[in-house]
Design an enzyme around this catalytic site. Sequence first.
Site, short mmCIF file in Angstrom:
data_model
loop_
_atom_site.label_atom_id
_atom_site.label_comp_id
_atom_site.label_asym_id
_atom_site.label_seq_id
_atom_site.Cartn_x
_atom_site.Cartn_y
_atom_site.Cartn_z
N ASP A 1 63.08 -23.83 -62.24
CA ASP A 1 63.00 -24.60 -63.48
C ASP A 1 63.92 -25.81 -63.37
O ASP A 1 64.98 -25.72 -62.75
CB ASP A 1 63.43 -23.72 -64.68
N PHE A 44 43.91 -10.71 -86.39
CA PHE A 44 44.04 -12.13 -86.74
C PHE A 44 43.33 -12.49 -88.04
O PHE A 44 42.81 -13.58 -88.20
CB PHE A 44 43.65 -13.04 -85.57
N CYS A 63 51.70 -22.81 -79.49
CA CYS A 63 50.37 -22.76 -78.87
C CYS A 63 49.23 -23.19 -79.79
O CYS A 63 48.56 -24.18 -79.50
CB CYS A 63 50.11 -21.36 -78.34
C1 UGA Z 1 49.07 -17.26 -79.16
C2 UGA Z 1 47.93 -16.32 -78.71
O1 UGA Z 1 47.85 -15.21 -79.59
C3 UGA Z 1 48.14 -15.83 -77.28
O2 UGA Z 1 47.02 -15.08 -76.86
C4 UGA Z 1 48.29 -17.06 -76.36
O3 UGA Z 1 48.55 -16.67 -75.02
C5 UGA Z 1 49.46 -17.92 -76.86
O4 UGA Z 1 49.19 -18.32 -78.22
C6 UGA Z 1 49.53 -19.13 -75.96
O5 UGA Z 1 48.56 -19.89 -75.92
O6 UGA Z 1 50.50 -19.24 -75.20
P1 UGA Z 1 51.59 -16.86 -80.02
O7 UGA Z 1 51.60 -18.34 -80.31
O8 UGA Z 1 52.73 -16.27 -79.30
O9 UGA Z 1 50.27 -16.47 -79.17
O10 UGA Z 1 51.51 -16.10 -81.42
P2 UGA Z 1 50.42 -15.36 -82.29
O11 UGA Z 1 50.79 -13.96 -82.43
O12 UGA Z 1 49.05 -15.65 -81.83
O13 UGA Z 1 50.65 -16.06 -83.70
C7 UGA Z 1 50.42 -17.47 -83.88
C8 UGA Z 1 50.59 -17.84 -85.35
O14 UGA Z 1 49.52 -17.31 -86.12
C9 UGA Z 1 51.86 -17.30 -85.99
O15 UGA Z 1 52.40 -18.30 -86.83
C10 UGA Z 1 51.40 -16.11 -86.81
O16 UGA Z 1 52.23 -15.81 -87.90
C11 UGA Z 1 50.03 -16.59 -87.24
N1 UGA Z 1 49.09 -15.49 -87.56
C12 UGA Z 1 48.67 -14.65 -86.59
C13 UGA Z 1 48.62 -15.34 -88.86
O17 UGA Z 1 48.98 -16.11 -89.77
N2 UGA Z 1 47.73 -14.34 -89.12
C14 UGA Z 1 47.28 -13.48 -88.16
O18 UGA Z 1 46.46 -12.59 -88.48
C15 UGA Z 1 47.78 -13.64 -86.86
#
Ligand code: UGA
Length: 450
Positions: free
Chosen positions: A31, A257, A268
């Site tokens: 890194d 989701f 992301c």
């Molecule tokens: C997301 C994807 O879920 C992963 O599969 C992917 O690898 C990653 O992006 C990436 O591209 O690197 P992440 O950003 O860590 O993962 O988090 P998530 O759990 O997906 O949540 C994203 C956002 O959506 C959060 O703000 C969460 O609170 C919100 N969310 C999620 C909701 O409001 N409702 C839901 O039902 C799920």
Amino acid sequence: MLKVTIIGLGFVGLSLTSFLSSKKIKVIGVDSNKQKIELLKNGSSDFFEPDLEKYLRKGEKFQEFTTKIDHRTLDSNFIFITVGTPLDNKNKINLNSVKTVTEKISQNLKEISKKPNIILKSTVVPGTGIDIIKPILEKNGNIEGKDFELISNPEFLREGSAMHDTIQPHVIVIGGRNHGTRKNLLDFYKSINLKHQKYFETNNTTAEMIKYANNAFLATKISFINSLANICQKIPGTDVDDIAKVMGMDPRISGLFLKAGPGYGGSCFPKDVQALISFSKSIGYNPELLEAVQDNNYKQVRTISDILERQLGNLKDMKIGLLGLSFKENTDDIRESVSIRLIEHLLKKKSKIIVHDPKAINNTKEIFLKRIMYCEKLEDVFKLSDCAVLMTPWEDYKKISSKLIKKLQSKLFIDTRRLLKLNDKEIIFISLGIGENKSYDNFLKSSKKL
Ligand code: UGA
């Protein structure tokens, strides 16, 4: 001995480094951030992720951390590129880090004893591998198939469960020019016994598009359920969680989701939806649906602020407590967190902001410094604020009681995640996505349109 080099030690790169080394595979983690490397040499990570340090410790003897990209650190069977791909100032994907790293690999390829498999894991717009990375690797007289192989292998791990998702990925997508090229990586993954393996082989560009398809679809699900929540909010007695639950019973939909909330954040979804919008436009397609998903997401902040104004009137000088700053629970990451956008919005309205978060206070201090007030203890937010908004569904917040809410000057509490079930006439408790509890008849009478 099998050797792996991983360039870019964020959530994706460091989770992979710690897991592979725990499996006794020699890993060189690279890194450009010197501070990060120094911390890692001492067994610590510069960000919080459950179980990460445990795996780092387990694999300690098999790790080497460095800032150098040269023929020695690159002399590996697999070179994973896991550097960040942020947006540039025109809202398009910024591939500078991926290109810089690739240039360095290209310059060193002739001096490497092994023929490395170069694995592009960073999220990149479709065509990046073949149209940008391959030509850079071919500079300096390198030939694909002879001096290197190039594979696109997108990552699907989630922050907060990065180790779990690294060890048990729901699928492994391997994009390469032919089965022979892809087989090396396929065999490598099989040899480390990832659980519940499902593999999917395709070409490089399709693999890259799959990553955007997944993230854009998940963002669409969230914006869809948030739209429904906003509608439910106006229909007495409706509960968005019940609706989502039953939707999830339909095997064509899946209940994951579909948790309504203040909008999606993180490093992301916002970035990837935007990158896909810009990319689509650049190739002559206007992605109206994705633009609506994004627009809907940004407007959730207004939805919350409108509820506050409806209940309290002018928000100038109002002391507003915010619970949860990270973009989701179990992480200290505040990148693109809706809480941060809400704070910025409320500061423009001249409200006074009082915040709490179990992990993300330090990161938030770097942005707002003394412009807002930080509380170590959850209870203090209630003592100091006129009203409070629960933003991130941290486990700790489940213990919030109506007794605590009564300490708020206005006794108004907004739960954007429907974490709490409270029924106390002495407080004003509003759950986003649950219709206000007046009788349906009154609702019909008061609705001018009916
Ligand atoms: C997301 C994807 O879920 C992963 O599969 C992917 O690898 C990653 O992006 C990436 O591209 O690197 P992440 O950003 O860590 O993962 O988090 P998530 O759990 O997906 O949540 C994203 C956002 O959506 C959060 O703000 C969460 O609170 C919100 N969310 C999620 C909701 O409001 N409702 C839901 O039902 C799920």
